[in-house]
Scaffold this active site. Structure first.
Site, short mmCIF file in Angstrom:
data_model
loop_
_atom_site.label_atom_id
_atom_site.label_comp_id
_atom_site.label_asym_id
_atom_site.label_seq_id
_atom_site.Cartn_x
_atom_site.Cartn_y
_atom_site.Cartn_z
N GLY A 74 0.82 -1.21 0.00
CA GLY A 74 0.00 0.00 0.00
C GLY A 74 0.86 1.26 0.00
O GLY A 74 0.52 2.26 -0.65
N ASN A 153 -7.42 4.24 9.36
CA ASN A 153 -6.89 3.02 9.97
C ASN A 153 -6.89 3.07 11.49
O ASN A 153 -6.92 2.04 12.15
CB ASN A 153 -5.47 2.73 9.47
CG ASN A 153 -4.59 3.95 9.50
OD1 ASN A 153 -4.89 4.98 8.89
ND2 ASN A 153 -3.48 3.87 10.22
N GLN A 181 -7.92 0.18 3.99
CA GLN A 181 -8.70 -0.46 5.06
C GLN A 181 -10.12 -0.84 4.63
O GLN A 181 -10.87 -1.37 5.43
CB GLN A 181 -8.76 0.48 6.29
CG GLN A 181 -7.42 0.74 6.95
CD GLN A 181 -6.85 -0.49 7.67
OE1 GLN A 181 -7.54 -1.49 7.88
NE2 GLN A 181 -5.57 -0.43 8.03
N SER A 201 -3.94 -2.96 -0.35
CA SER A 201 -2.82 -3.74 0.17
C SER A 201 -3.34 -5.10 0.62
O SER A 201 -4.26 -5.16 1.45
CB SER A 201 -2.18 -2.99 1.34
OG SER A 201 -1.17 -3.79 1.91
N HIS A 203 -2.34 -7.49 2.57
CA HIS A 203 -2.26 -8.05 3.93
C HIS A 203 -3.34 -7.51 4.87
O HIS A 203 -3.47 -7.96 6.00
CB HIS A 203 -0.85 -7.89 4.53
CG HIS A 203 -0.46 -6.51 4.96
ND1 HIS A 203 -0.45 -6.13 6.29
CD2 HIS A 203 -0.04 -5.44 4.28
CE1 HIS A 203 -0.03 -4.88 6.39
NE2 HIS A 203 0.23 -4.44 5.18
N THR A 239 10.45 -7.80 -11.63
CA THR A 239 9.87 -9.13 -11.84
C THR A 239 8.68 -9.33 -10.90
O THR A 239 8.77 -9.03 -9.70
CB THR A 239 10.94 -10.22 -11.59
OG1 THR A 239 12.02 -9.95 -12.46
CG2 THR A 239 10.40 -11.62 -11.84
N CYS A 327 2.53 1.64 12.03
CA CYS A 327 3.69 2.33 11.47
C CYS A 327 4.17 3.44 12.38
O CYS A 327 5.23 4.01 12.15
CB CYS A 327 3.36 2.89 10.10
SG CYS A 327 2.87 1.59 8.98
N1 PLP Z 1 -2.66 3.11 4.11
C1 PLP Z 1 -3.36 2.73 5.20
C2 PLP Z 1 -4.66 3.42 5.50
C3 PLP Z 1 -2.89 1.71 6.03
O1 PLP Z 1 -3.59 1.34 7.11
C4 PLP Z 1 -1.66 1.09 5.70
C5 PLP Z 1 -1.09 0.04 6.58
O2 PLP Z 1 -1.14 0.14 7.79
C6 PLP Z 1 -0.98 1.52 4.55
C7 PLP Z 1 -1.50 2.52 3.79
C8 PLP Z 1 0.34 0.90 4.16
O3 PLP Z 1 0.16 -0.36 3.62
P1 PLP Z 1 1.41 -1.37 3.51
O4 PLP Z 1 1.65 -1.88 4.88
O5 PLP Z 1 0.96 -2.43 2.57
O6 PLP Z 1 2.54 -0.57 2.97
#
Ligand code: PLP
Length: 391
Positions: A74, A153, A181, A201, A203, A239, A327
């Site tokens: 993401g 998030n 999200q 994203s 995950h 790749t 993060c």
């Molecule tokens: N944007 C939002 C709103 C998120 O919650 C996150 C991940 O916590 C991201 C972007 C970043 O995604 P990624 O962990 O795949 O880089």
């Protein structure tokens, strides 16, 4: 690795890869390892699997397969959207975004500012909502991109993305939404929404980490962020991560199938948990409006205690939750999202995000509700602020 039973309430940080996703992925790590760009069948057959996965991710959004560009995450998709908007419109040097975006937008914008761009961070109100009049007035002739996340998030607060897209397009301005999200929880139809660029994203939807996508609406000018080979129809070099792309496709299918589950069972579990905490533990408040909100997210302030201390004691009993975004965990600064909502620094330091998912059970919520009051009481007894207030 610990063998303690895990009570996982941190699905906005990441989700457990679904067993179906792992099953879909493994053959491409173990057996079908050919390079999709190869001329021989052993490689080129994997190109077909990428094509299938692209169609599945597109279906999640009601997009066309050729509008999906696979990226590494993401964060890359968000960075690529900002980069492309500026690179394809050299006369435009202004970005309009919000004060509550993920660091993948925020920190890139901070970098762009240092490079001479202007960035406007729109404020939010106490419930986390944007003032759309202000957004409208803040779009300038030199605005290269408006980037507004779909769902927050940290609080789960949902922005009216279709209305925002309409405002942007009335001014012929490009619109990007970080929808990381949203999948599986909110209805996603890019045709109705009319965003130009949209980030996902895997995950966050029970896919693997390290794979994301950027939706690029047909006929939108696009400048790749990674330059090199001609992969992804020349829009993202490198790749292809075949196993993860295949897994993302499977996760997208499952997200569509499980939309009702997220919006009924997960929502009911979240509401039961939240109502019980707010009613049963004194001096607690929810951060962010009750609705519109993601069905799985609850951000709660526990006054007179430090979130880090709560998280440590929860960790001792196997409960995973977080204070704000994964993060930014570890930084001593109070969350920028809560600060933007006007939450005082003292209160913001005691906020916990619980984010549930399809694998949570009633029993897990019972376990949390059994232990949390005791943990908060204990911490308040030893906290100077808590002792003074008799909390
Ligand atoms: N944007 C939002 C709103 C998120 O919650 C996150 C991940 O916590 C991201 C972007 C970043 O995604 P990624 O962990 O795949 O880089």
């Amino acid at each position: 690795m610990s063998r303690q039973t895990i009570y996982y309430f941190d699905n906005n940080a990441t989700t457990r890869a679904a067993p179906e996703v792992v099953d879909a992925m493994l053959p491409f790590l173990r057996d079908h390892y050919g390079n999709p760009s190869s001329i021989y069948k052993f490689g080129s057959q994997t190109a077909y699997e990428i094509k299938m996965a692209r169609a599945k991710v597109a279906a999640l959004l009601n997009a066309e397969p050729e509008e999906i560009v696979f990226t590494s995450c993401g964060t890359e998709s968000n960075n690529a959207a900002l980069h492309s908007a500026l690179a394809t419109q050299p006369g435009k040097r202004h970005i309009l975004t919000t004060a509550v975006e993920h660091s993948a937008i925020n920190n890139h914008c901070a970098f762009l500012k240092k490079q001479g761009c202007e960035v406007t961070f729109l404020p939010v109100d106490a419930g986390g909502a944007l003032d759309l009049n202000m957004l409208d007035k803040s779009i300038r002739p030199d605005t290269a991109l408006v980037s507004v996340m779909w769902a927050n998030n940290e609080t789960g607060v949902v922005f009216p993305i279709a209305e925002i897209a309409a405002i942007c397009h009335s001014k012929k301005t490009l619109f990007h939404t970080d929808a990381t999200q949203a999948p599986g929880k909110l209805e996603m139809d890019v045709k109705a929404l009319d965003a130009d660029l949209l980030t996902l994203s895997a995950h966050k939807l029970h896919g693997p980490k390290g794979i994301g996508s950027l939706y690029v609406k047909r006929r939108t000018k696009f400048q790749p962020y990674l330059l090199g080979g001609h992969q992804e129809h020349g829009r993202r070099a490198g790749t292809e991560n075949v196993a993860s792309i295949v897994a993302f496709g499977r996760a997208a299918e499952l997200a569509l199938d499980r939309f009702d589950l997220e919006n009924t069972r997960v929502r009911a579990l979240r509401d039961r948990m939240e109502d019980a905490i707010l009613a049963g533990i004194p001096n607690t408040v929810r951060n962010g409006a009750r609705e519109p909100r993601l069905p799985n997210t609850s951000n709660i302030a526990f006054d007179y205690v430090e979130a880090e201390a709560i998280l440590l004691l929860l960790d001792q009993i196997g409960v995973c939750a977080s204070s704000g975004s994964a993060c930014t965990t570890g930084s001593l600064e109070p969350s920028h999202v809560l600060t933007a909502m006007g939450v005082s620094p003292a209160r913001a330091r005691g906020c916990i995000r619980f984010s549930l998912g399809i694998y949570n059970t009633e029993g897990e919520v019972d376990y949390l509700l059994k232990h949390l009051p005791r943990i908060i009481k204990k911490l308040r007894e030893i906290s100077p602020a808590g002792a003074k207030k008799g909390a």
